[in-house]
Design a protein around this motif. Structure first.
Motif, short mmCIF file in Angstrom:
data_model
loop_
_atom_site.label_atom_id
_atom_site.label_comp_id
_atom_site.label_asym_id
_atom_site.label_seq_id
_atom_site.Cartn_x
_atom_site.Cartn_y
_atom_site.Cartn_z
N LEU A 72 -13.00 2.64 14.97
CA LEU A 72 -11.66 2.54 14.39
C LEU A 72 -11.44 3.67 13.40
O LEU A 72 -12.17 3.81 12.41
N TYR A 73 -10.41 4.50 13.66
CA TYR A 73 -10.02 5.59 12.77
C TYR A 73 -8.55 5.45 12.41
O TYR A 73 -7.75 4.95 13.21
N SER A 74 -8.23 5.91 11.25
CA SER A 74 -6.83 5.91 10.83
C SER A 74 -6.19 7.26 11.15
O SER A 74 -6.77 8.31 10.89
N GLU A 75 -5.00 7.21 11.76
CA GLU A 75 -4.26 8.43 12.05
C GLU A 75 -3.14 8.67 11.05
O GLU A 75 -2.42 9.66 11.13
N VAL A 76 -3.00 7.71 10.12
CA VAL A 76 -1.95 7.83 9.10
C VAL A 76 -2.56 7.50 7.74
O VAL A 76 -3.71 7.08 7.63
N GLN A 77 -1.76 7.70 6.69
CA GLN A 77 -2.22 7.43 5.34
C GLN A 77 -1.41 6.30 4.72
O GLN A 77 -0.20 6.19 4.94
N ARG A 212 -6.93 7.18 4.30
CA ARG A 212 -6.46 8.55 4.56
C ARG A 212 -6.52 8.86 6.05
O ARG A 212 -7.31 8.26 6.79
N SER A 213 -5.70 9.78 6.46
CA SER A 213 -5.64 10.17 7.86
C SER A 213 -6.98 10.75 8.30
O SER A 213 -7.56 11.60 7.62
N GLY A 214 -7.48 10.29 9.43
CA GLY A 214 -8.76 10.76 9.95
C GLY A 214 -9.96 10.00 9.41
O GLY A 214 -11.09 10.28 9.81
N GLN A 215 -9.75 9.02 8.53
CA GLN A 215 -10.86 8.28 7.94
C GLN A 215 -11.36 7.21 8.90
O GLN A 215 -10.57 6.50 9.53
N LYS A 216 -12.69 7.09 9.01
CA LYS A 216 -13.27 6.03 9.84
C LYS A 216 -13.19 4.72 9.09
O LYS A 216 -13.56 4.62 7.92
#
Length: 377
Positions: A72-77, A212-216
């Motif tokens: 799971l990664y975040s693409e947004v902040q 944050r964007s891109g954070q695992k």
């Protein structure tokens, strides 16, 4: 003086006599025969050879891995919003259930503004459509009636003519529409849902964390199906078949599971000269990371026997018993496992050792005892 000489002479004669007696005793002791030790006859366990069909089973070990895994990664902040259940390791989620929700109020307002602009832009061209393109006016009017800012923007009406396409594109409606769709797509990334039913195995953030964007954020696996990766010698690669049943054994409690060969790698490892096979297994008792042994049935060898590896001597020989005397014969080993070896060219009816004997040698006299364990097998 004469008496003194006589005493000395007598003492000398006595000394000489004692010396002769001691010498005779020593000589007599040397000639005494040493006791002959009793000959020890070792008892050995044997079995009678009966050649038959021996299945060649390859054993390989490995750790279970979930067949379906999602990092799971975040693409947004944004800020991680609390949900109905805590995002923690071991937490189960059903397919489609929200795993992580990030605060998107600010961005959602921006999307709503873009939708409103698109709606106003289409509304502004309606008078011109009524006058210049009356044949397409009804479908654009119906589009506006079904346009709901609170819902996903519906696809634009199909443009049937080049004139209509030029007119709509020239007013910037297509550009605005695709900008809105792009924003809606990004807005959906503020909510991460479970692609399948499973469990969280790793959680790197908690509620209230600024993401944050891109954070695992963690890992999510499907607990209904697992795979065991094993390495098999290239000499048996042509014997592996997709869908073949494989027995898996838990070495801790000897519990057995049944799996099947799901995939076979097409490349051979250059260093180990092995090929990787993946065995799929389903069982509610299984957990990721469990250490299992896979027993792959590759082929059957006819006219062969299987014995303990400790019975095979250097130079491919084994001990046989003939008239209570040990002898050695040549054999042909064709397969080695961790504890067993499969042999050929051992005549039927031959009496062979079934357990190793310390200090055994050809010509050794032994007492034969049938190995009951082997006989029962």
């Amino acid at each position: 003086m004469d008496t003194r000489k006589i005493v000395l002479s007598v003492l000398g004669l006595l000394l000489i006599a004692v010396s002769f007696y001691a010498a005779s005793v020593i000589i007599a002791n040397k000639n005494t025969q040493k006791p002959i030790p009793k000959k020890v006859v070792k008892t050995v366990f044997v079995q009678t050879v009966e050649n038959g069909i021996v299945p060649i089973v390859i054993s390989a070990n490995g750790n279970l891995m979930a067949k379906r895994r999602v990092e799971l990664y975040s693409e947004v902040q944004g800020v991680f919003k609390p949900g109905s259940v805590l995002f923690k390791p071991g937490q189960k989620y059903s397919a489609g259930q929200t795993i992580i929700s990030i605060d998107a109020e600010e961005y959602n307002a921006s999307v709503q503004s873009s939708k409103s602009n698109l709606y106003n832009l289409i509304t502004s061209i309606m008078p011109d459509l009524r006058l210049d393109y009356p044949e397409v006016f009804p479908k654009w009017e119906a589009y506006l009636r079904n346009f709901d800012i609170q819902n996903t923007t519906p696809p634009l009406p199909t443009m049937d003519s080049e004139k209509e396409r030029y007119f709509i594109s020239g007013r910037g409606i297509l550009t605005n529409y695709y900008n809105v769709k792009n924003q809606e797509q990004r807005l959906s990334k503020y909510r991460i849902t479970a692609p399948f039913s499973g469990v969280v195995t790793d959680a790197l953030v908690t509620e209230g964390t600024l993401v944050r964007s891109g954070q695992k954020l963690g890992e999510f696996i499907d607990t209904s199906v697992y795979e065991l990766e094993v390495a098999v010698s290239k000499s048996y690669s042509d014997l592996l078949k997709l869908g073949e049943q494989v027995e898996l054994v838990n070495l801790d409690n000897s519990k057995k599971y049944m799996g099947k060969v799901a995939r076979i790698n097409g490349n051979i490892d250059q260093l180990s000269q092995t090929i990787r096979a993946f065995i799929e297994v389903r069982n509610p008792d299984l957990k990721e990371g469990m250490y299992l042994q896979a027993n792959l049935n590759t082929k059957e060898e006819a006219e062969a026997i299987e014995i303990d590896r400790g019975l095979l001597l250097e130079g491919d020989k084994i001990f046989v018993v003939r008239d209570s005397i040990l002898d050695m014969i040549d054999v042909e080993p064709i397969f080695f496992s961790d504890k067993k070896v499969v042999l050929k060219e051992v005549p039927n009816g031959t009496t062979i050792l079934s357990k190793p004997v310390i200090g055994a040698y050809a010509g050794m006299l032994v007492k034969v005892l049938k190995d009951m364990a082997k006989t029962e097998e």
